[in-house]
Design an enzyme around this catalytic site. Structure first.
Site, PDB file in Angstrom:
ATOM      1  N   CYS A 123      76.453 -15.379  38.166  1.00  0.00           N
ATOM      2  CA  CYS A 123      77.758 -15.841  37.969  1.00  0.00           C
ATOM      3  C   CYS A 123      77.830 -16.315  36.511  1.00  0.00           C
ATOM      4  O   CYS A 123      77.111 -17.035  36.122  1.00  0.00           O
ATOM      5  CB  CYS A 123      78.157 -16.925  38.802  1.00  0.00           C
ATOM      6  SG  CYS A 123      79.283 -17.776  38.150  1.00  0.00           S
ATOM      7  N   CYS A 142      78.724 -19.937  35.898  1.00  0.00           N
ATOM      8  CA  CYS A 142      77.770 -21.152  36.161  1.00  0.00           C
ATOM      9  C   CYS A 142      76.617 -20.774  34.710  1.00  0.00           C
ATOM     10  O   CYS A 142      75.918 -21.860  34.192  1.00  0.00           O
ATOM     11  CB  CYS A 142      77.001 -21.277  37.335  1.00  0.00           C
ATOM     12  SG  CYS A 142      77.534 -19.807  38.549  1.00  0.00           S
ATOM     13  N   ASP A 172      71.330  13.293   7.326  1.00  0.00           N
ATOM     14  CA  ASP A 172      70.105  13.575   6.427  1.00  0.00           C
ATOM     15  C   ASP A 172      69.622  15.268   6.766  1.00  0.00           C
ATOM     16  O   ASP A 172      69.850  15.371   7.744  1.00  0.00           O
ATOM     17  CB  ASP A 172      68.924  12.681   6.627  1.00  0.00           C
ATOM     18  CG  ASP A 172      68.000  13.110   5.892  1.00  0.00           C
ATOM     19  OD1 ASP A 172      67.912  13.497   4.784  1.00  0.00           O
ATOM     20  OD2 ASP A 172      66.667  13.092   6.600  1.00  0.00           O
ATOM     21  N   ASP A 207      66.140   6.795   3.870  1.00  0.00           N
ATOM     22  CA  ASP A 207      67.393   6.802   4.812  1.00  0.00           C
ATOM     23  C   ASP A 207      67.659   5.259   5.191  1.00  0.00           C
ATOM     24  O   ASP A 207      68.689   5.082   5.499  1.00  0.00           O
ATOM     25  CB  ASP A 207      67.324   7.671   5.909  1.00  0.00           C
ATOM     26  CG  ASP A 207      67.251   9.336   5.357  1.00  0.00           C
ATOM     27  OD1 ASP A 207      67.931   9.552   4.431  1.00  0.00           O
ATOM     28  OD2 ASP A 207      66.461   9.999   5.934  1.00  0.00           O
TER      29      ASP A 207
HETATM   30  P1  ADP Z   1      65.936  14.377   2.083  1.00  0.00           P
HETATM   31  O1  ADP Z   1      67.026  13.503   1.647  1.00  0.00           O
HETATM   32  O2  ADP Z   1      66.557  15.860   2.324  1.00  0.00           O
HETATM   33  O3  ADP Z   1      65.365  14.030   3.439  1.00  0.00           O
HETATM   34  P2  ADP Z   1      63.984  13.464   0.335  1.00  0.00           P
HETATM   35  O4  ADP Z   1      65.015  12.350  -0.302  1.00  0.00           O
HETATM   36  O5  ADP Z   1      62.863  12.789   1.057  1.00  0.00           O
HETATM   37  O6  ADP Z   1      64.885  14.667   0.951  1.00  0.00           O
HETATM   38  O7  ADP Z   1      63.630  14.300  -0.952  1.00  0.00           O
HETATM   39  C1  ADP Z   1      64.345  14.953  -1.856  1.00  0.00           C
HETATM   40  C2  ADP Z   1      63.806  15.968  -2.719  1.00  0.00           C
HETATM   41  O8  ADP Z   1      62.864  15.272  -3.588  1.00  0.00           O
HETATM   42  C3  ADP Z   1      62.816  16.796  -1.766  1.00  0.00           C
HETATM   43  O9  ADP Z   1      63.527  17.819  -1.510  1.00  0.00           O
HETATM   44  C4  ADP Z   1      61.784  17.400  -2.645  1.00  0.00           C
HETATM   45  O10 ADP Z   1      62.232  18.186  -3.812  1.00  0.00           O
HETATM   46  C5  ADP Z   1      61.614  15.883  -3.749  1.00  0.00           C
HETATM   47  N1  ADP Z   1      60.466  15.120  -3.179  1.00  0.00           N
HETATM   48  C6  ADP Z   1      60.479  14.096  -2.748  1.00  0.00           C
HETATM   49  N2  ADP Z   1      59.460  13.524  -2.361  1.00  0.00           N
HETATM   50  C7  ADP Z   1      58.397  14.284  -2.990  1.00  0.00           C
HETATM   51  C8  ADP Z   1      57.180  14.449  -2.730  1.00  0.00           C
HETATM   52  N3  ADP Z   1      56.260  13.615  -1.962  1.00  0.00           N
HETATM   53  N4  ADP Z   1      56.473  15.538  -3.327  1.00  0.00           N
HETATM   54  C9  ADP Z   1      57.326  16.444  -3.843  1.00  0.00           C
HETATM   55  N5  ADP Z   1      58.601  16.696  -3.850  1.00  0.00           N
HETATM   56  C10 ADP Z   1      59.398  15.487  -3.145  1.00  0.00           C
HETATM   57 MG    MG Z   2      64.802  12.859   5.525  1.00  0.00          MG
END
Ligand code: ADP
Ligand code: MG
Length: 743
Positions: free
Chosen positions: A27, A30, A425, A640
């Protein structure tokens, strides 16, 4: 180790706790009183009771609290409620007694209801017969009815007296007591007995319904195995899963659950992940892959190495989350709690006015209007409605977890039913996030192996899907890669290594371009142009490589759309929900993907910060427009997490998703497939429908019968049936959301 085994009874009881399981408390009224009393006793502390899980949780406590002290307080307000230790493995000295008491309570209640029902029907028959000969009721019958009334209504009367002595006047016990005593004074004995009888009956069914839902949910969540087979040398020991440590080697036989998150040592395993993801197809895992605690091993005996202690395993966290989820109150639920607070006193006042005004001002019959006032009281009890709402949300959260969607609170279900736009994303969310290196492009001065070597070196320690793909592609090349480098990962751009004599940049075009000496820019531009003209490059992700200011070349990587991405987007549009993609990848790739999915809004080349900006702008626009639906963001990466936390509804991928994203999320998709969102939205809408149905049904029936009672059309019997009937209907309606235990 917990004092679970081996402690003497006295020691066990003396162990304090902050959380307790409470049985038999159904309840809301209570509960509120008990919580207030606990707060007063433990100054500065806060307490929460979840109706849905039956867990009483203390916070801000300076010290642990003894179970028997809590029991003492509970006993002041409710009889036959049992406070038990949270940890079920812990020995409870009176466990047997508690079980017996619970059974005793059931027997007592059933007897009360049975005796009451028999006496009432006999009494009514007699009354009907005698009414025909228009004589008053026989004294003997009256006596039996009165005695039965006291017997059936005793718990309610006792509580009413006890609570009023403590100054807690306006609860449903009090209402029932006044209504029935009033009826007796007016000579309506069968009605008085009837009210008590049906009130008890209603309480009984409600309690049963709540218990049943709790059990259904507990069963859904019984994914934590208690035992593990620990491999020590060539011996195998059975130990409680709580005692496993990281690096322990485990053996899991076919048909058993994996005890905790672990890495597969055996070459191959087939596991049933349905309890965690809702997906019943067996999943094939190979050596080195992660098996989560709660998966069921299917074919052969496997070995694995513990990755996380039991308490931190995904399954344990999942259960905690779902249990906490039940207590985050959705809007209608908050409304009802507030509503009940003024509703009862208001009804009491109204009924008082009903009893007094017409006789005093108009000279009408005092007893007739008192009777009508009592009808008011009987109808007014709001307890069932208050219970049915949290039950709805809890049932829905259970149903969602069964389809592999973890919802961290009823309020998020409410928001999901109200969705206006979803931002996705790209990588790992709409696409699988499993890249493949499809092509390596060199300049006239570099070789394929060189490009791969420096890329691999830089990506050595990154968890980004691109890094994983590059390392995999490098494996067959047998490159000699020095491991001892420090790297800097710039989220959304790439990776750099900065050591005297060896400066490497690997990542997006502009990121790498910035590292180039001016005489090398031309060769970068040349390669970039060449890629644009390459067939199919539009949908590819490009990673450039530079070393010591010189341009080395590029890798062309490809990812695949997830199986359900296209369908999800189409269905979202059907639901009139706006869809957009946010990605750090280059705009060409994002645009190509968006057009594949028929999404008209996309944003590429976003830094993690920019994703936040886009979503914040949308939120702002929304709040300027006044009330206009909710905004969701779905993602998987660490980058993200801030956006997930910021959106009205943050959604993370449970499998591929990073810890940070899952932690920040309000909703987790265990199977990583976006289509689960569509099912969750449908469920959220259904839940909201049921909650609103209940509120509407209960209030309108109650108001109607109050009106009918006021003008003298309907009497006490109709009031009783309306009240108990509505209560049960609301609870049963809510129970429709709880998934059945089979299947
Ligand atoms: P999303 O937003 O699509 O999830 P990310 O933000 O993780 O992608 O990465 C964006 C871009 O940055 C990738 O497409 C790549 O070109 C570059 N990038 C990110 N991290 C790496 C890495 N460790 N090595 C090479 N390129 C990278
Ligand atoms: Mg991603």
């Amino acid at each position: 180790m917990k004092p679970s085994n081996g402690c003497s009874t006295a020691e066990c009881t003396a162990v304090g706790e902050k959380n307790f399981r409470v049985e038999g408390l159904h309840c809301t009224g209570c509960t509120q009183k008990i919580i207030t009393a606990l707060r007063e006793k433990y100054i500065g502390s806060d307490w929460q009771f979840s109706l849905a899980t039956g867990v009483l949780e203390g916070s801000d406590l300076s010290d642990d609290v003894l179970r028997k002290d809590v029991q003492y307080i509970v006993d002041l307000y409710e009889s036959d409620v049992f406070v038990l230790p949270m940890n079920q493995n812990e020995a409870l000295p009176e466990e047997g007694t508690v079980r017996n008491l619970a059974l005793e309570k059931l027997v007592k209640r059933t007897t009360r209801i049975g005796v009451g029902a028999v006496v009432l029907s006999v009494g009514l028959t007699l009354e009907a017969l005698k009414l025909a000969s228009s004589r008053g009721m026989d004294l003997g019958v009256s006596f039996v009815l009165l005695a039965t009334y006291l017997y059936v209504g005793l718990p309610v009367l006792k509580r009413a007296i006890r609570n009023s002595l403590k100054g807690e006047l306006f609860d449903e016990n009090f209402l029932m007591a006044i209504a029935t005593v009033g009826a007796i004074v007016l000579g309506e004995l069968p009605e008085a007995l009837g009210v008590m009888l049906f009130y008890e009956l209603g309480e009984h069914f409600q309690g049963k319904a709540v218990d049943q839902s709790r059990r259904a949910i507990e069963k859904l969540l019984s994914i934590r195995p208690d035992q593990a087979h620990l491999v020590v040398g060539d011996k195998i020991w059975d130990v409680p899963s709580e005692q496993l440590a990281v690096e322990d080697e485990l053996l899991v036989r076919p048909g058993e659950r994996i005890p905790t998150d672990a890495v597969l040592i055996s070459e191959l395993a087939y596991v049933d992940t349905s309890s965690m993801t809702g997906e019943s197809k067996p999943v094939r895992l190979t050596k080195g892959e992660l098996v989560l605690g709660g998966y069921i091993n299917q074919q052969q005996t496997i070995y694995c190495r513990v990755e996380k202690p039991f308490q931190e395993s995904t399954a344990s966290r999942l259960i905690q989350l779902v249990q906490q989820a039940a207590d985050k109150k959705a809007k209608p639920e908050q409304f009802m709690t507030k509503f009940a607070r003024w509703y009862t006193p208001a009804v009491l006042l109204l009924s008082l006015l009903t009893a007094l005004i017409p006789p005093i001002l108009l000279g009408e019959s005092f007893s007739e209007w008192s009777y009508r006032a009592l009808i008011f009281l009987v109808i007014s009890c709001p307890c069932a409605l208050v219970i049915s709402i949290p039950l709805s949300y809890f049932g829905a959260i259970g149903a969602a977890s069964k389809m592999g969607v973890l919802v961290k609170g009823g309020n998020y279900l409410e928001a999901l039913a109200d969705l206006k736009s979803i931002y996705f994303d790209k990588t790992g969310t709409l696409t699988e996030g499993r890249f493949q290196v499809n092509q390596v492009i060199t300049t006239p001065l570099t070789s394929r192996d060189e490009v791969m070597k420096w890329a691999t070196l830089a990506e050595q320690n990154s968890n980004h899907p691109i890094a994983i793909a590059i390392r995999k592609a490098a494996e067959p090349l047998n490159l000699q890669v020095d491991m001892a480098f420090e790297m800097t990962e710039t989220a959304g751009e790439g990776i750099s290594i900065n050591k005297p004599g060896c400066i490497v940049f690997v990542g997006k075009g502009p990121f790498v371009e910035r590292s180039l000496n001016s005489e090398h820019i031309a060769s970068y531009v040349e390669v970039a142009d060449q890629i644009i003209n390459t067939e199919g490059a539009a949908t590819s992700t490009i990673v450039h490589v530079s070393k010591n200011g010189a341009y080395y070349g590029a890798l062309i990587l490809n990812d695949r759309l997830k199986a359900s991405s296209a369908e999800t987007v189409a269905k979202l549009y059907d639901l009139n929900i706006e869809v957009a993609i946010l990605s750090g990848d280059r705009s060409e790739t994002v645009g190509a993907l968006a057009s594949q999915l028929n999404i008209d809004q996309f944003f590429g080349d976003l830094k993690p910060k920019d994703k936040l900006v886009v979503v914040e702008k949308a939120l702002e626009r929304n709040s300027k427009l006044g009330k206009g639906g909710k905004i969701a963001f779905v993602g998987d990466g660490i980058n993200d997490a801030p956006v997930i936390a910021r959106a009205d509804v943050g959604v993370a991928m449970g499998g591929i998703g990073s810890e940070a994203a899952i932690e920040a999320a309000d909703i987790v998709l265990m199977r990583d497939e976006p289509i689960a969102l569509i099912n969750a939205i449908a469920l959220a809408k259904r839940t909201r429908g049921i909650v609103y149905q209940n509120i509407f049904m209960a209030l309108s029936v109650k108001i109607a019968f109050m009106g009918l009672g006021l003008v003298g059309i309907s009497g006490m019997w109709e009031a009783i049936f309306a009240d108990v009937g509505v209560a049960l209907l609301a609870v049963f309606n809510a129970m429709r959301l709880i998934p059945s235990e089979k299947s």
